[in-house]
Design a protein around this motif. Structure first.
Motif, PDB file in Angstrom:
ATOM      1  N   VAL A  74      -2.902 -19.049  20.064  1.00 52.00           N
ATOM      2  CA  VAL A  74      -3.678 -17.903  20.537  1.00 52.00           C
ATOM      3  C   VAL A  74      -3.000 -17.312  21.775  1.00 52.00           C
ATOM      4  O   VAL A  74      -2.178 -17.949  22.422  1.00 52.00           O
ATOM      5  CB  VAL A  74      -5.130 -18.310  20.869  1.00 52.00           C
ATOM      6  N   LEU A  75      -3.380 -16.085  22.081  1.00 55.57           N
ATOM      7  CA  LEU A  75      -2.756 -15.332  23.172  1.00 55.57           C
ATOM      8  C   LEU A  75      -3.807 -14.562  23.939  1.00 55.57           C
ATOM      9  O   LEU A  75      -4.766 -14.034  23.354  1.00 55.57           O
ATOM     10  CB  LEU A  75      -1.736 -14.345  22.581  1.00 55.57           C
ATOM     11  N   LEU A  76      -3.657 -14.513  25.238  1.00 55.77           N
ATOM     12  CA  LEU A  76      -4.340 -13.503  26.039  1.00 55.77           C
ATOM     13  C   LEU A  76      -3.441 -13.135  27.203  1.00 55.77           C
ATOM     14  O   LEU A  76      -2.603 -13.924  27.645  1.00 55.77           O
ATOM     15  CB  LEU A  76      -5.718 -13.966  26.503  1.00 55.77           C
ATOM     16  N   PHE A  77      -3.583 -11.907  27.660  1.00 53.25           N
ATOM     17  CA  PHE A  77      -2.822 -11.405  28.791  1.00 53.25           C
ATOM     18  C   PHE A  77      -3.715 -11.387  30.032  1.00 53.25           C
ATOM     19  O   PHE A  77      -4.940 -11.406  29.933  1.00 53.25           O
ATOM     20  CB  PHE A  77      -2.296 -10.001  28.520  1.00 53.25           C
ATOM     21  N   GLY A  78      -3.086 -11.327  31.182  1.00 55.87           N
ATOM     22  CA  GLY A  78      -3.819 -11.255  32.432  1.00 55.87           C
ATOM     23  C   GLY A  78      -3.102 -12.005  33.535  1.00 55.87           C
ATOM     24  O   GLY A  78      -2.241 -12.848  33.284  1.00 55.87           O
ATOM     25  N   THR A  90       2.570 -18.119  28.529  1.00 53.20           N
ATOM     26  CA  THR A  90       3.941 -18.615  28.644  1.00 53.20           C
ATOM     27  C   THR A  90       3.949 -20.102  28.967  1.00 53.20           C
ATOM     28  O   THR A  90       4.722 -20.876  28.382  1.00 53.20           O
ATOM     29  CB  THR A  90       4.698 -17.836  29.731  1.00 53.20           C
ATOM     30  N   ALA A  91       3.080 -20.524  29.889  1.00 52.83           N
ATOM     31  CA  ALA A  91       3.023 -21.938  30.254  1.00 52.83           C
ATOM     32  C   ALA A  91       2.661 -22.806  29.055  1.00 52.83           C
ATOM     33  O   ALA A  91       3.228 -23.893  28.859  1.00 52.83           O
ATOM     34  CB  ALA A  91       2.011 -22.152  31.371  1.00 52.83           C
ATOM     35  N   SER A  92       1.724 -22.342  28.234  1.00 50.87           N
ATOM     36  CA  SER A  92       1.345 -23.124  27.058  1.00 50.87           C
ATOM     37  C   SER A  92       2.507 -23.224  26.076  1.00 50.87           C
ATOM     38  O   SER A  92       2.697 -24.264  25.430  1.00 50.87           O
ATOM     39  CB  SER A  92       0.109 -22.515  26.385  1.00 50.87           C
ATOM     40  N   LEU A 152      -6.555 -21.515  25.970  1.00 53.15           N
ATOM     41  CA  LEU A 152      -5.147 -21.437  25.590  1.00 53.15           C
ATOM     42  C   LEU A 152      -4.546 -22.819  25.396  1.00 53.15           C
ATOM     43  O   LEU A 152      -3.863 -23.087  24.397  1.00 53.15           O
ATOM     44  CB  LEU A 152      -4.349 -20.679  26.654  1.00 53.15           C
ATOM     45  N   SER A 153      -4.783 -23.708  26.341  1.00 60.90           N
ATOM     46  CA  SER A 153      -4.186 -25.040  26.254  1.00 60.90           C
ATOM     47  C   SER A 153      -4.839 -25.877  25.167  1.00 60.90           C
ATOM     48  O   SER A 153      -4.175 -26.694  24.513  1.00 60.90           O
ATOM     49  CB  SER A 153      -4.256 -25.759  27.604  1.00 60.90           C
ATOM     50  N   ALA A 154      -6.149 -25.679  24.926  1.00 61.09           N
ATOM     51  CA  ALA A 154      -6.844 -26.446  23.891  1.00 61.09           C
ATOM     52  C   ALA A 154      -6.267 -26.152  22.515  1.00 61.09           C
ATOM     53  O   ALA A 154      -6.119 -27.053  21.677  1.00 61.09           O
ATOM     54  CB  ALA A 154      -8.340 -26.137  23.912  1.00 61.09           C
TER      55      ALA A 154
END
Length: 277
Positions: free
Chosen positions: A96-100, A161-163, A113-115
């Motif tokens: 999955v993706l989200l911006f911010g 990006t971190a994920s 995101l990490s889950a």
């Protein structure tokens, strides 16, 4: 190295298969004669895809599965092995993706995101890998990360990006750990792909809090490589036993290479300095 004919009759698992890259992977692998086990939190989507695959003569087992739920993923793996007896190809594609901005994001944003992106990958490996390791013959794992994991300036997408950087680290380590056992591991890194990933939050569970703002809307990305093209590149990488596969438009490759060079130049500059700055 295996050939396309070697895939025939073997079983592939694809997560995040209801749409986008996952659906395209399932279609491409079924076209090569593979049995398919497809999972997604979107149960209607995987059932629709399964119907399409069966119409073309493929054997296919669809399941609704939340990859962030260890118990659900274990049940998914149990069903796969019960149906087909073995799994030769595991495509951990759900994401999955989200911006911010990091400073504006909620804890729920990162937890979601990490889950899915990180814990979901680990849940899959925990449930499928022990039985795959016990099998004889060809075995391959493909983990989907992103070109975002290599950007020199990920502002606006730092949590995503971190994920994906976590997936790079997990996949690289796994490749070396399993090499002596003959289990192959490939890192798949798509660039911009024309999918619905901007609308990932349509499936965001309520326990992760309210949806974040969608600065780029929720429609299909109107540019980039197609999911079908990514799937063909991925299968070519699998057959070539490639440790890493980048799937992006040819016209964007040099720009992406410059971003990677910029990131490493910062590291090189710091290493050349006695104080590391």
């Amino acid at each position: 190295m295996p050939t396309l004919s070697d895939l025939n009759g073997r079983t592939a698992v694809v997560t995040g298969a209801a749409s986008g890259i996952g659906a395209a992977l399932a279609i491409e692998l079924s076209a090569q004669g593979m049995n398919l086990v497809i999972g997604d939190i979107d149960g209607d989507g995987v059932n629709a895809l399964a119907s399409r695959l069966r119409e073309s003569g493929a054997r296919c087992l669809p399941m609704q599965v939340d990859m962030s739920d260890p118990g659900a993923v274990q049940a998914f793996a149990d069903a796969a092995f019960a149906e087909f007896g073995s799994v030769e190809l595991l495509c951990n594609n759900a994401g999955v993706l989200l911006f911010g901005k990091v400073a504006d994001a909620s804890l729920g944003d990162w937890q979601w995101l990490s889950a899915v992106n990180v814990q979901g990958l680990l849940n899959s490996l925990h449930s499928f890998l022990p039985r795959m390791r016990a099998q004889d013959g060809w075995k391959h794992i493909v983990n989907t990360a992103s070109t975002h994991a290599f950007l020199d300036n990920p502002q606006g997408s730092a949590l995503y990006t971190a994920s994906k950087q976590a997936i790079v680290g997990i996949t690289t380590g796994l490749r070396y750990e399993l090499a002596s056992e003959g289990v192959l591991v490939t890192l798949l890194c798509p660039g911009q792909v024309s999918t619905r990933i901007l609308d990932s939050q349509r499936n965001r569970p309520s326990q992760f809090g309210p949806r974040a703002a969608e600065p780029f809307g929720t429609g299909v990305i109107p540019f980039g490589i197609t999911p079908d093209e990514v799937a063909k590149i991925a299968v070519a990488g699998i057959l070539a036993e490639s440790p890493i596969v980048f799937a992006l438009e040819e016209s964007t490759r040099e720009h992406f290479r410059s971003q990677v060079r910029n990131a490493w130049q910062e590291a090189d500059h710091a290493l050349a300095s006695p104080i590391g700055v």
